[in-house]
Design a protein around this motif. Structure first.
Motif, PDB file in Angstrom:
ATOM      1  N   MET A 110       0.833  -1.202   0.000  1.00 22.62           N
ATOM      2  CA  MET A 110       0.000   0.000   0.000  1.00 22.62           C
ATOM      3  C   MET A 110       0.869   1.254   0.000  1.00 22.62           C
ATOM      4  N   LEU A 111       1.919   1.257   0.807  1.00 22.85           N
ATOM      5  CA  LEU A 111       2.822   2.418   0.838  1.00 22.85           C
ATOM      6  C   LEU A 111       3.512   2.589  -0.513  1.00 22.85           C
ATOM      7  N   MET A 112       3.916   1.477  -1.126  1.00 14.69           N
ATOM      8  CA  MET A 112       4.570   1.546  -2.440  1.00 14.69           C
ATOM      9  C   MET A 112       3.598   2.056  -3.496  1.00 14.69           C
ATOM     10  N   ALA A 113       2.335   1.668  -3.406  1.00 14.51           N
ATOM     11  CA  ALA A 113       1.321   2.162  -4.351  1.00 14.51           C
ATOM     12  C   ALA A 113       1.156   3.674  -4.205  1.00 14.51           C
ATOM     13  N   VAL A 114       1.181   4.163  -2.981  1.00 14.12           N
ATOM     14  CA  VAL A 114       1.089   5.613  -2.743  1.00 14.12           C
ATOM     15  C   VAL A 114       2.306   6.320  -3.323  1.00 14.12           C
ATOM     16  N   LEU A 115       3.492   5.776  -3.075  1.00 10.58           N
ATOM     17  CA  LEU A 115       4.722   6.369  -3.603  1.00 10.58           C
ATOM     18  C   LEU A 115       4.704   6.409  -5.127  1.00 10.58           C
ATOM     19  N   ASN A 116       4.322   5.307  -5.757  1.00 11.07           N
ATOM     20  CA  ASN A 116       4.278   5.262  -7.222  1.00 11.07           C
ATOM     21  C   ASN A 116       3.242   6.234  -7.781  1.00 11.07           C
ATOM     22  N   CYS A 117       2.103   6.330  -7.131  1.00 12.00           N
ATOM     23  CA  CYS A 117       1.068   7.267  -7.567  1.00 12.00           C
ATOM     24  C   CYS A 117       1.572   8.712  -7.454  1.00 12.00           C
ATOM     25  N   ILE A 155      -5.325   6.669   2.845  1.00 13.36           N
ATOM     26  CA  ILE A 155      -5.072   6.627   1.402  1.00 13.36           C
ATOM     27  C   ILE A 155      -6.401   6.766   0.685  1.00 13.36           C
ATOM     28  N   LEU A 156      -6.520   7.825  -0.113  1.00 11.50           N
ATOM     29  CA  LEU A 156      -7.745   8.068  -0.862  1.00 11.50           C
ATOM     30  C   LEU A 156      -7.668   7.514  -2.276  1.00 11.50           C
ATOM     31  N   GLU A 157      -6.479   7.596  -2.886  1.00  8.31           N
ATOM     32  CA  GLU A 157      -6.341   7.221  -4.288  1.00  8.31           C
ATOM     33  C   GLU A 157      -4.935   6.718  -4.544  1.00  8.31           C
ATOM     34  N   SER A 158      -4.825   5.707  -5.422  1.00  8.69           N
ATOM     35  CA  SER A 158      -3.500   5.216  -5.799  1.00  8.69           C
ATOM     36  C   SER A 158      -3.344   5.106  -7.312  1.00  8.69           C
ATOM     37  N   ASP A 159      -4.310   5.639  -8.055  1.00 11.33           N
ATOM     38  CA  ASP A 159      -4.253   5.645  -9.511  1.00 11.33           C
ATOM     39  C   ASP A 159      -3.878   7.057  -9.982  1.00 11.33           C
ATOM     40  N   PRO A 160      -2.702   7.221 -10.591  1.00  9.81           N
ATOM     41  CA  PRO A 160      -2.262   8.556 -11.019  1.00  9.81           C
ATOM     42  C   PRO A 160      -3.242   9.253 -11.965  1.00  9.81           C
ATOM     43  N   GLN A 161      -3.897   8.487 -12.855  1.00 11.45           N
ATOM     44  CA  GLN A 161      -4.850   9.108 -13.785  1.00 11.45           C
ATOM     45  C   GLN A 161      -6.039   9.708 -13.036  1.00 11.45           C
ATOM     46  N   GLN A 162      -6.506   9.018 -12.020  1.00  9.52           N
ATOM     47  CA  GLN A 162      -7.611   9.536 -11.209  1.00  9.52           C
ATOM     48  C   GLN A 162      -7.185  10.784 -10.441  1.00  9.52           C
TER      49      GLN A 162
END
Length: 183
Positions: A110-117, A155-162
């Protein structure tokens, strides 16, 4: 036994309840330059590092441990830190270490998803020019991106496009400073 007669048992109980899975996954996000200077920081757990001095000391320790490493994750002061570097910037997302087996892997993901986003969203806003000067020139957008990804540690969002859609930012638009001059 009571907490007074067996403080070790009471301590273990407190620790295990404080490490239960929670929506409040992110403890802090910060961006440092290649000298370890703070460019942006948001701490979501006010008890973790309550003063700016403590926050900067933690950031210095994190930077010293990570700036020459090729890893993507570090453990320091009971925190899990995922990080990424780009040219002259270091991006960090901080969360708690999970005690339960299996929970740590999910928390790390989850933390990595936030960082990547965060990185991908900023890369788009900065037109693939993820460096100190561009970041400082676009701080309004940087704060908007961080606030769309995380709110109060949740965490609200992890999709950069969103995220980019929510901040309504397009590469074709003029930067805010150019818009001001054109008007």
């Amino acid at each position: 036994m009571t907490a007074q007669t067996c403080p070790r048992q009471h301590q273990r109980t407190m620790d295990s309840t404080s490490l239960e899975p929670s929506l409040y996954t992110v403890k802090a996000v910060f961006i440092l330059d290649n000298d370890g200077n703070r460019l942006l920081s948001k701490y979501y757990d006010k008890e973790l590092y309550p003063s700016i001095k403590e926050q900067k000391n933690f950031e210095k320790n994190v930077f010293n441990k990570t700036h020459k490493a090729d890893n993507e994750i570090a453990l320091l002061e009971g925190m899990t830190i995922v990080y990424k570097s780009s040219i002259d910037l270091f991006f960090y997302v901080v969360g708690s270490v999970q005690e339960k087996r299996g929970e740590q892997g999910r928390a790390d993901l989850m933390l990595m998803a936030v960082l990547n986003c965060l990185f991908e969203s900023l890369s788009h806003i900065l037109r693939k020019n993820v460096e100190r000067r561009c970041l400082l020139d676009n701080m309004e957008g940087v704060f908007l991106v961080v606030d769309e990804i995380i709110d109060g540690g949740v965490i609200l969002e992890s999709d950069p496009q969103q995220v980019l859609q929510k901040v309504n930012y397009r590469v074709d638009d003029n930067p805010l400073s150019e818009q001001s001059v054109l008007r």
